[in-house]
Design a protein around this motif. Structure first.
Motif, PDB file in Angstrom:
ATOM      1  N   ALA B  56       0.731  -1.214  -0.017  1.00  0.00           N
ATOM      2  CA  ALA B  56      -0.068   0.028   0.064  1.00  0.00           C
ATOM      3  C   ALA B  56       0.801   1.166   0.062  1.00  0.00           C
ATOM      4  N   LYS B  57       1.819   1.185   0.900  1.00  0.00           N
ATOM      5  CA  LYS B  57       2.750   2.509   0.954  1.00  0.00           C
ATOM      6  C   LYS B  57       3.492   2.929  -0.382  1.00  0.00           C
ATOM      7  N   ASP B  58       3.756   1.553  -1.089  1.00  0.00           N
ATOM      8  CA  ASP B  58       4.317   2.140  -2.519  1.00  0.00           C
ATOM      9  C   ASP B  58       3.313   2.300  -3.455  1.00  0.00           C
ATOM     10  N   ALA B  59       1.944   1.749  -3.569  1.00  0.00           N
ATOM     11  CA  ALA B  59       1.095   1.900  -4.766  1.00  0.00           C
ATOM     12  C   ALA B  59       0.299   3.309  -4.494  1.00  0.00           C
ATOM     13  N   ILE B  60      -0.262   3.592  -3.292  1.00  0.00           N
ATOM     14  CA  ILE B  60      -1.055   4.439  -3.082  1.00  0.00           C
ATOM     15  C   ILE B  60      -0.029   5.669  -2.512  1.00  0.00           C
ATOM     16  N   GLY B  61       1.033   5.246  -1.823  1.00  0.00           N
ATOM     17  CA  GLY B  61       1.978   6.399  -1.702  1.00  0.00           C
ATOM     18  C   GLY B  61       2.522   7.003  -2.934  1.00  0.00           C
ATOM     19  N   GLY B  62       2.696   6.121  -4.147  1.00  0.00           N
ATOM     20  CA  GLY B  62       3.048   6.660  -5.487  1.00  0.00           C
ATOM     21  C   GLY B  62       2.096   7.590  -5.856  1.00  0.00           C
ATOM     22  N   MET B  63       0.997   7.201  -5.711  1.00  0.00           N
ATOM     23  CA  MET B  63      -0.157   8.157  -6.206  1.00  0.00           C
ATOM     24  C   MET B  63      -0.443   9.644  -5.246  1.00  0.00           C
ATOM     25  N   VAL B  64       0.017   9.419  -4.078  1.00  0.00           N
ATOM     26  CA  VAL B  64       0.027  10.657  -3.058  1.00  0.00           C
ATOM     27  C   VAL B  64       1.250  11.700  -3.580  1.00  0.00           C
ATOM     28  N   ARG B  65       2.287  10.865  -3.991  1.00  0.00           N
ATOM     29  CA  ARG B  65       3.512  11.757  -4.397  1.00  0.00           C
ATOM     30  C   ARG B  65       3.136  12.369  -5.812  1.00  0.00           C
ATOM     31  N   ARG B  66       2.670  11.647  -6.702  1.00  0.00           N
ATOM     32  CA  ARG B  66       2.254  12.184  -8.227  1.00  0.00           C
ATOM     33  C   ARG B  66       1.259  13.513  -7.708  1.00  0.00           C
ATOM     34  N   VAL B  67       0.156  13.333  -6.894  1.00  0.00           N
ATOM     35  CA  VAL B  67      -0.570  14.366  -6.840  1.00  0.00           C
ATOM     36  C   VAL B  67       0.015  15.620  -6.165  1.00  0.00           C
ATOM     37  N   GLU B  68       0.648  15.481  -5.100  1.00  0.00           N
ATOM     38  CA  GLU B  68       1.396  16.553  -4.167  1.00  0.00           C
ATOM     39  C   GLU B  68       2.562  17.051  -4.998  1.00  0.00           C
ATOM     40  N   SER B  69       3.018  16.481  -5.907  1.00  0.00           N
ATOM     41  CA  SER B  69       3.973  17.431  -6.774  1.00  0.00           C
ATOM     42  C   SER B  69       3.484  17.856  -8.005  1.00  0.00           C
ATOM     43  N   ASN B  70       2.187  17.770  -8.270  1.00  0.00           N
ATOM     44  CA  ASN B  70       1.344  18.403  -9.492  1.00  0.00           C
ATOM     45  C   ASN B  70       0.955  19.833  -9.312  1.00  0.00           C
ATOM     46  N   LYS B  71       1.703  20.833  -9.831  1.00  0.00           N
ATOM     47  CA  LYS B  71       1.365  22.225  -9.724  1.00  0.00           C
ATOM     48  C   LYS B  71      -0.031  22.664  -9.859  1.00  0.00           C
ATOM     49  N   LEU B  72      -0.843  21.979 -10.680  1.00  0.00           N
ATOM     50  CA  LEU B  72      -2.285  22.211 -10.852  1.00  0.00           C
ATOM     51  C   LEU B  72      -3.043  21.758  -9.672  1.00  0.00           C
ATOM     52  N   ILE B  73      -2.540  20.895  -8.756  1.00  0.00           N
ATOM     53  CA  ILE B  73      -3.335  20.517  -7.488  1.00  0.00           C
ATOM     54  C   ILE B  73      -2.942  21.155  -6.384  1.00  0.00           C
ATOM     55  N   ASP B  74      -3.832  21.560  -5.938  1.00  0.00           N
ATOM     56  CA  ASP B  74      -3.545  22.795  -4.714  1.00  0.00           C
ATOM     57  C   ASP B  74      -4.273  21.651  -3.313  1.00  0.00           C
ATOM     58  N   VAL B  75      -3.447  21.082  -2.688  1.00  0.00           N
ATOM     59  CA  VAL B  75      -3.633  20.376  -1.688  1.00  0.00           C
ATOM     60  C   VAL B  75      -3.915  21.030  -0.381  1.00  0.00           C
ATOM     61  N   ARG B  76      -4.945  20.675   0.366  1.00  0.00           N
ATOM     62  CA  ARG B  76      -5.321  21.229   1.573  1.00  0.00           C
ATOM     63  C   ARG B  76      -5.581  20.300   2.484  1.00  0.00           C
ATOM     64  N   LYS B  77      -4.796  19.790   3.547  1.00  0.00           N
ATOM     65  CA  LYS B  77      -4.938  18.642   4.379  1.00  0.00           C
ATOM     66  C   LYS B  77      -5.351  19.556   5.592  1.00  0.00           C
ATOM     67  N   ASN B  78      -5.993  18.507   6.639  1.00  0.00           N
ATOM     68  CA  ASN B  78      -6.364  19.030   8.127  1.00  0.00           C
ATOM     69  C   ASN B  78      -7.589  20.016   7.782  1.00  0.00           C
ATOM     70  N   ALA B  79      -8.447  19.588   6.652  1.00  0.00           N
ATOM     71  CA  ALA B  79      -9.352  20.720   6.264  1.00  0.00           C
ATOM     72  C   ALA B  79     -10.526  19.805   5.765  1.00  0.00           C
ATOM     73  N   THR B  80     -11.898  20.509   6.236  1.00  0.00           N
ATOM     74  CA  THR B  80     -12.993  20.019   5.905  1.00  0.00           C
ATOM     75  C   THR B  80     -13.947  21.165   5.123  1.00  0.00           C
ATOM     76  N   VAL B  81     -15.030  20.747   4.547  1.00  0.00           N
ATOM     77  CA  VAL B  81     -15.732  21.827   3.817  1.00  0.00           C
ATOM     78  C   VAL B  81     -16.852  22.063   4.943  1.00  0.00           C
ATOM     79  N   LYS B  82     -16.881  23.402   5.193  1.00  0.00           N
ATOM     80  CA  LYS B  82     -18.007  23.909   6.200  1.00  0.00           C
ATOM     81  C   LYS B  82     -19.468  24.096   5.463  1.00  0.00           C
ATOM     82  N   THR B  83     -19.311  24.925   4.318  1.00  0.00           N
ATOM     83  CA  THR B  83     -20.486  25.260   3.641  1.00  0.00           C
ATOM     84  C   THR B  83     -19.915  25.190   2.170  1.00  0.00           C
TER      85      THR B  83
END
Lengths: 350, 350
Positions: B56-83
């Protein structure tokens, strides 16, 4: 201008892939060997589909119309791919109609072949006219003629559906489970009970695999609301007493031989690898897995990939698959092909 | 410039959706309530995944790294949508961190919550330390520490895996099947046998649902190559004789009570609707189906749609789902969101 993506096969996966590519502005050439699009649900005349409950001709028919009216999608019916050469971004496919198609990538959505019940002769298909397949019952329902015994047209009073015909059966070289027959059979049993309330329907099974949300919406509902009976059994043979069909076997829950008469016996036929897979493997230079399905990559980061870079795969071409997963996989493969196609373009420009 | 698409949840479906959107040139804001991306496979420390066999750490971890290094994707952790307000093409989401995000569409990839075994008290979890869950066994394997009895750290000689804990169980309000536990348990049993060849592993089941190509690659292989034993049984209770755990029940194939001692008992826990679904339903104004999963459209032409136009859904948020189907559905929902987003833009321009 960017070369089109070649989509092979116009069933649920192929329609979905072609539509997704066109939505992204990508030109598509969609090749189908049949004289009309829609794949198994249309060509085999399926009735109401699992899980949407829509009629196949409406649901899949709607997808066909959407694809056929899209100017970015060039549909070639009655055609197969004879040769496929080149490299990602610059493939060339020679079609059976003598035309050539240039393509940046290819998506194989070539589906499956229904198991032929004559390969399970001891269960009566081909010997007794009232032994039919789930596909034939689908056709009876979708044609509007209703479920009738083929031998004399009478309304059946007792119907048996035998699961796993051509699935989970090492004796005849089918080790896989066909994934959706359990749920389709539950659905079909309810449709029979709905149209013929006096007809009793029995389902003979090894395991009931109504996975996920199908558990209560099909399996439980069929028992509780539609009084469909389930028998866990090992079936020995289907014979006839001259008047009715006789299903002989062993009830594996009570460990007793059971012999029950029926008016109609339905084979829940499995999904074989497409009979064309050896040819497709040779033409597109893609590997098959051990059972003869098109092998797909085992990595989550590139699930639609085949062994041939630039050639992708989706739906039942890779193994028994549901219609909704085939549609999702078609879109997924479309994304992969689009990315590959754009990547190849970019490389060429550099 | 086109507003970003809001993706909620950074598990397999959300990572896949975000990546697909970015591949198509679409900006994405990916919101996750956890302090890291990856969803259940990462947060719960899964071991080798079905069916790829990757860690899991390789397969899904790889997907995480790909997303986190993509400039078009703005990642907001520790956050939920309130409205979440507005209309397709022009949504506005207020986040828990006080920030506001404008979005053209939203994709809910909010996953599931593992069933809590304390809700099945007669099966011993919470009472006996050596009664554990499949997730705990995954963690033992992925940590490299190996499968050991929590009570005293000894190597178990006999392990029982109980299927359908929190699934197919009307008594505790879980009528659905969790789809993948059978296959995951077969896989886990083989991993235990591989790392502890002297340990006997038994799987207690109602039906074995290793659908499709999982039939021979997991179910048959586990029996034939790894000598895992399968018992079709109704389990009454898990107790202890002070030394070992005792699994009592009825073998439904031989119709006999069976009482077998084990060193470790593993609950194959099911997939509950996400505990946040009531909140998500209110915030995003999307309907839930009767069990509490996010309801998705039942039409094949728009499978990722929710009851709220412009809001889409993918993966286990809609019901028990496999990782590979979650990934395909994430891409599928991405296509739908992209189309909706472009459609809204076009309308605005007209």
């Amino acid at each position: 201008m960017n070369r089109p993506v070649l989509v092979v096969g116009g069933g649920p996966a192929g329609l979905s892939a072609a539509n997704a590519l066109a939505m992204a502005g990508q030109r598509v050439v969609l090749v189908d060997k049949a004289d009309r699009l829609g794949g198994a649900p249309i060509l085999s005349g399926y009735a109401k589909l699992v899980p949407s409950g829509e009629w196949a001709k409406d649901a899949i028919g709607g997808m066909v119309r959407r694809v056929e009216s899209n100017k970015l999608i060039d549909v070639r019916k009655n055609a197969t791919v004879k040769t496929f050469t080149g490299s990602p971004g610059d493939f060339r496919a020679a079609l059976s109609d003598g035309k050539t198609v240039e393509a940046s990538a290819a998506v194989l959505c070539t589906g499956f072949t229904h198991f032929d019940s004559v390969n399970k002769p001891e269960w009566g298909f081909g010997t007794y006219p009232d032994v039919v397949t789930t596909t034939q019952v689908e056709q009876m329902l979708s044609s509007g003629k209703g479920v009738r015994c083929p031998s004399d047209g009478r309304v059946p009073e007792r119907v048996a559906i035998l699961l796993c015909v051509g699935s989970r059966d090492r004796q005849i070289g089918r080790e896989w489970c066909s994934k959706i027959c359990c749920t389709v059979s539950s659905n079909l049993a309810m449709e029979i009970r709905e149209t013929l309330p006096k007809c009793n329907v029995y389902i003979y099974y090894m395991d009931i695999r109504t996975f996920g949300l199908y558990e209560d919406t099909y399996y439980w509902k069929s028992q509780e609301e539609f009084k469909v009976k389930y028998i866990k059994a090992r079936i020995a043979e289907v014979t006839s007493d001259g008047k009715r069909l006789i299903v002989k076997g062993e009830d594996t829950l009570v460990k007793r031989p059971i012999t029950i008469p029926f008016d109609m016996v339905v084979h829940a036929i499995g999904m074989d690898p497409n009979v064309d897979n050896m040819t497709l493997s040779a033409v597109f230079d893609v590997k098959l897995e051990k059972h003869g399905h098109i092998a797909k990559a085992s990595t989550y980061s590139n699930m639609s990939a085949t062994s041939h870079p630039g050639v992708f795969v989706a739906g039942a071409a890779t193994g028994p698959e549901t219609i909704d997963d085939s549609i999702a996989q078609g879109q997924s493969a479309a994304m992969a092909a689009l990315t590959a196609s754009q990547g190849a373009m970019k490389e060429a420009a550099e």
